[in-house]
Design a protein around this motif. Structure first.
Motif, short mmCIF file in Angstrom:
data_model
loop_
_atom_site.label_atom_id
_atom_site.label_comp_id
_atom_site.label_asym_id
_atom_site.label_seq_id
_atom_site.Cartn_x
_atom_site.Cartn_y
_atom_site.Cartn_z
N UNK A 1 -10.07 8.44 -19.44
CA UNK A 1 -10.74 9.27 -20.96
C UNK A 1 -9.00 9.19 -21.23
N UNK A 2 -8.71 9.70 -22.78
CA UNK A 2 -7.98 10.37 -23.48
C UNK A 2 -8.39 11.96 -23.65
N UNK A 3 -7.62 12.82 -23.63
CA UNK A 3 -8.01 14.44 -23.71
C UNK A 3 -7.49 14.46 -24.80
N UNK A 4 -7.88 15.38 -26.15
CA UNK A 4 -7.30 15.44 -27.48
C UNK A 4 -7.41 17.61 -26.05
N UNK A 5 -7.63 18.05 -25.67
CA UNK A 5 -7.58 19.54 -25.31
C UNK A 5 -6.58 19.69 -24.16
N UNK A 6 -6.21 20.43 -24.19
CA UNK A 6 -5.60 21.38 -22.94
C UNK A 6 -6.01 21.45 -21.74
N UNK A 7 -7.39 22.05 -22.54
CA UNK A 7 -8.51 22.62 -20.97
C UNK A 7 -8.42 21.59 -19.56
N UNK A 8 -9.56 20.27 -20.58
CA UNK A 8 -9.57 19.39 -20.11
C UNK A 8 -8.47 18.28 -19.55
N UNK A 9 -7.37 18.34 -20.10
CA UNK A 9 -6.10 17.70 -19.64
C UNK A 9 -5.92 18.26 -18.33
N UNK A 10 -4.96 19.67 -18.37
CA UNK A 10 -5.19 20.20 -17.20
C UNK A 10 -5.72 20.38 -15.99
N UNK A 11 -7.70 20.39 -15.67
CA UNK A 11 -7.95 20.50 -14.85
C UNK A 11 -8.60 18.86 -14.71
N UNK A 12 -8.17 17.48 -15.28
CA UNK A 12 -7.59 16.40 -15.13
C UNK A 12 -7.05 16.16 -14.10
N UNK A 13 -5.24 17.33 -14.74
CA UNK A 13 -4.19 16.76 -13.17
C UNK A 13 -4.43 17.47 -11.68
N UNK A 14 -4.61 18.61 -12.07
CA UNK A 14 -5.18 19.09 -11.52
C UNK A 14 -6.14 18.58 -10.08
N UNK A 15 -7.80 17.62 -10.71
CA UNK A 15 -7.81 17.23 -9.66
C UNK A 15 -7.11 15.60 -9.61
N UNK A 16 -6.22 15.01 -9.92
CA UNK A 16 -5.49 13.96 -9.86
C UNK A 16 -4.44 14.32 -8.79
N UNK A 17 -4.31 15.27 -8.49
CA UNK A 17 -3.35 15.92 -8.04
C UNK A 17 -3.50 16.50 -6.26
N UNK A 18 -5.16 16.43 -6.41
CA UNK A 18 -5.81 16.43 -4.79
C UNK A 18 -6.51 15.50 -4.76
N UNK A 19 -6.43 14.61 -5.60
CA UNK A 19 -6.97 12.73 -4.81
C UNK A 19 -6.34 11.70 -5.96
N UNK A 20 -5.00 11.37 -5.67
CA UNK A 20 -4.05 10.87 -5.85
C UNK A 20 -4.61 9.06 -6.09
N UNK A 21 -5.47 9.09 -5.19
CA UNK A 21 -5.96 8.14 -5.60
C UNK A 21 -6.94 7.34 -6.45
N UNK A 22 -8.03 8.36 -6.78
CA UNK A 22 -8.93 8.27 -7.49
C UNK A 22 -8.40 7.73 -8.97
N UNK A 23 -9.61 7.92 -9.27
CA UNK A 23 -10.02 7.87 -10.98
C UNK A 23 -10.32 9.31 -11.31
N UNK A 24 -9.87 10.47 -12.83
CA UNK A 24 -10.60 11.77 -12.65
C UNK A 24 -11.51 11.40 -14.34
N UNK A 25 -12.64 12.09 -14.41
CA UNK A 25 -13.26 12.01 -15.35
C UNK A 25 -13.74 13.20 -15.54
N UNK A 26 -13.61 14.55 -16.48
CA UNK A 26 -13.82 15.65 -16.61
C UNK A 26 -15.35 15.05 -17.47
N UNK A 27 -16.33 15.56 -16.68
CA UNK A 27 -17.72 15.80 -17.23
C UNK A 27 -18.81 16.70 -17.67
#
Length: 668
Positions: free
Chosen positions: A334-360
């Protein structure tokens, strides 16, 4: 006659090695899966679909209390072949569930019926209502609770505003004086209409219908727009012929001032008369563009450097563009155009560094987000985050039965085949010794794609100490129109060459025992497995197939006349006067059935007796011919199985037999 034929079919199984004793073998094929997650507009509830024994269920979880409820189960529809194709929230209480039911008729007759049910599930009182009138929901009107917009297509097409609380309760007999759907499909509820068959209405954020694609016998396909609900429709663009072939996609148009380019309409740009569209960008890949029909211009909004944009997500109320998604290295990115989805994707990636993240999903206020995290050896988890507090409110496994099961990781690679980049995925557990390889091309072949998400067959084979190779040969989906077109006419040639090149690349990468390789495939993959065995008699030790295509003339001859020519062109190339008779020799040369004299390895043929896509006659002819030639083979027919497995138990039974067969023939 077909049923009598099947009753006479013997089940022939050669002696195989004893079943492999691995803990929880059947668990790989568990049907317990969660999907279709949707966060409610107020962020207080999570809805999702669960695969259960005997069907599917729509469930909801109250994120405040943790209480879980079953809102609907497919057995209520009263048909064996029922699936929930999609769910979405109408408001904070009502869920729209699209349910697809297949009622099969007699083989070869046209009495098989598909029916789509639109159900309204109430999370407060657990009631189920439904829409009887055929049509399409085009907006859930987020600013008007209990309401939705629905279109009905005919020689004159209409859009109606429907109150879901007035619909009939599911299972309740309609009184003689009552009106279907509460009498809401009436002139009083019409908010838009246009002459001709309208198949794509576009509404703005306020629920006003502003654009429509429609067809009439006199004018063909047109795109019309209006400024507001009181304005007159004005034609902005017309359908045009491209490459002397009339295209019939319901989502594409050729703009009047941009004749050389094809566009797929996505939405209206908020506060504008422009459109967001998918079309080719400057790099030649499908990109996200803003199209101005008034100016005859386009502006690139986003183009990925390597991958094609597959679709986009919008905010439910504002219509803001949130993200664009694409297929890259076997994952959805995913490519994010808004700050909210981008921030929550980074939050999930920090918690699960070996996983892919998708804001659904997200709530209307963009405070709570639903995020999917997954990896090539993890089917995934759904997490609901409270972004302001950077807190995970709820975590749920997508495949609870697989929790704790050690799954094999995968790697991706690419190989150049005469100028065409071909991607492949190799799945295996770590091993100090070279591993036997199973080459596993996907079916289809056109438009189908392998990815790196959980695959029960691949993980089951990896658990039995095999490396598994999957190849997205030319013609596969996910890589753009040019890659798809590159497969045309290459059914029995360059598609197979792509697979062979990927095998060589995987061996070069190390860790593979090149002396112990077998082939496995379903449908076209089964065809490819036999053809590759014939093309490489010294390279592979065995081949196993399910629902394979072995006689192209037979396959094409069983298609309806209207589609036969198009399919022939896919198989043998774009020939304007292609017929079965003219191409008989070519089809025969591409069919493994007529080349079995050179077969040098044992094969396992499996087929479902009730396969409507690839007739069981393919397997019967293979069995007869293999017997005549005294070739080593094993065959199994599954009663009442079509072009796939109808239960986890049957799938597991098949894969256990396949694994035993391959294990026997790859033993040192």
């Amino acid at each position: 006659m077909r049923q009598v034929f099947q009753a006479l079919i013997p089940v022939l199984l050669l002696t195989c090695a004893a079943p492999i004793a691995v803990a929880a073998d059947a668990t790989f094929f568990s049907d317990e899966r969660l999907s279709g997650f949707r966060l409610s507009p107020d962020g207080n509830q999570l809805a999702f679909v669960v695969d259960v024994e005997g069907g599917e269920e729509v469930r909801s979880i109250d994120l405040q209390t943790g209480a879980e409820a079953v809102l609907f189960a497919t057995p209520l529809v009263g048909s064996e072949n029922v699936t929930i194709s999609a769910i979405s929230w109408i408001d904070g209480t009502h869920i729209l569930a699209n349910v697809y039911a297949l009622t099969e008729g007699v083989a070869r007759l046209s009495d098989t019926r598909n029916r789509h049910h639109k159900l309204i599930l109430n999370t407060a009182d657990r009631s189920v209502r439904f829409i009887q009138t055929s049509g399409r929901v085009i907006s859930t009107l987020p600013l008007e609770p209990d309401k939705l917009l629905m279109s009905v297509m005919a020689s004159t097409s209409y859009v109606y505003k429907i109150d879901v609380t007035k619909l009939t309760v599911w299972g309740q007999k309609l009184k003689k004086t009552a009106k279907v759907d509460g009498g809401q499909f009436s002139r009083a509820n019409r908010i838009a209409e246009i002459d001709g068959f309208a198949f794509n209405w576009l509404a703005d954020g306020n629920g006003s219908i502003r654009a429509v694609m429609h067809w009439s016998q006199d004018e063909g396909v047109q795109l019309s727009t209006r400024d507001d609900m009181s304005s007159i429709w004005e034609v902005q663009a017309s359908w045009r012929e491209k490459n002397n072939r009339k295209k019939r996609s319901r989502q594409a148009l050729i703009a009047a001032d941009l004749e050389a380019t094809e566009y797929r309409l996505l939405s209206l740009v908020p506060n504008s008369s422009d459109f967001l569209v998918l079309s080719k960008g400057e790099g030649g890949r499908q990109a996200l563009l803003q199209l101005s029909l008034a100016k005859g211009t386009t502006e690139t909004i986003y183009e990925h450097p390597q991958a094609e944009i597959l679709g986009v997500n919008f905010h439910r109320t504002s219509g803001q563009l949130l993200s664009a998604h694409y297929f890259d290295s076997g994952y959805i990115g995913q490519h994010y155009f808004q700050e909210g989805p981008s921030q929550v994707a980074q939050l999930a990636a920090a918690e699960y560094p070996r996983h892919r993240t998708l804001v659904v999903g997200m709530d209307n206020e963009q405070q709570r987000y639903a995020v999917l995290v997954y990896a090539n050896n993890d089917p995934g988890k759904l997490i609901v985050y409270d972004l302001p507090n950077r807190l995970a409110l709820h975590t749920q496994s997508l495949a609870p039965a697989l929790d704790g099961l050690k799954l094999a990781p995968s790697t991706s690679g690419k190989v150049d085949v005469e100028g065409t980049p071909v991607e492949y995925f190799l799945t295996r557990h770590e091993s100090a010794d070279p591993m036997p390889l199973i080459v596993y091309p996907h079916g289809g072949p056109f438009g189908v794609v392998d990815d790196r998400q959980y695959d029960p067959a691949v993980q089951y084979l990896a658990a039995h100490d095999f490396a598994v190779l999957q190849i997205n040969y030319r013609g596969s989906g996910g890589y753009g129109s040019e890659f798809l077109e590159a497969g045309k006419g290459e059914y029995g040639d360059m598609m197979l060459a792509d697979i062979e090149a990927a095998v060589s690349a995987a061996i070069t990468g190390g860790g593979i025992d090149a002396e112990r390789m077998c082939l496995l495939g379903d449908s076209y993959g089964g065809y490819a497995a036999i053809m590759l065995a014939l093309r490489n008699p010294e390279r592979f030790r065995c081949a196993a197939t399910f629902a394979g295509v072995y006689d192209l003339g037979l396959f094409l001859g069983r298609l309806e006349d209207a589609s036969r020519k198009a399919v022939v062109e896919l198989f043998i190339g774009n020939t304007d006067e292609a017929t079965l008779r003219e191409n008989y020799d070519r089809l025969k040369a591409l069919s493994p059935l007529y080349q079995l004299e050179s077969l040098a390895i044992p094969v396992m043929i499996t087929h479902g007796n009730d396969d409507r896509q690839v007739d069981i006659e393919h397997a019967l002819r293979m069995e007869t011919r293999l017997k005549q030639l005294e070739k080593p083979f094993t065959v199994q027919y599954y009663p009442d199985i079509g072009h796939g497995f109808d239960s986890p138990e049957t799938y597991f039974h098949h894969m256990r037999a396949v694994t035993n067969f391959i294990t026997e023939h790859t033993a040192n």
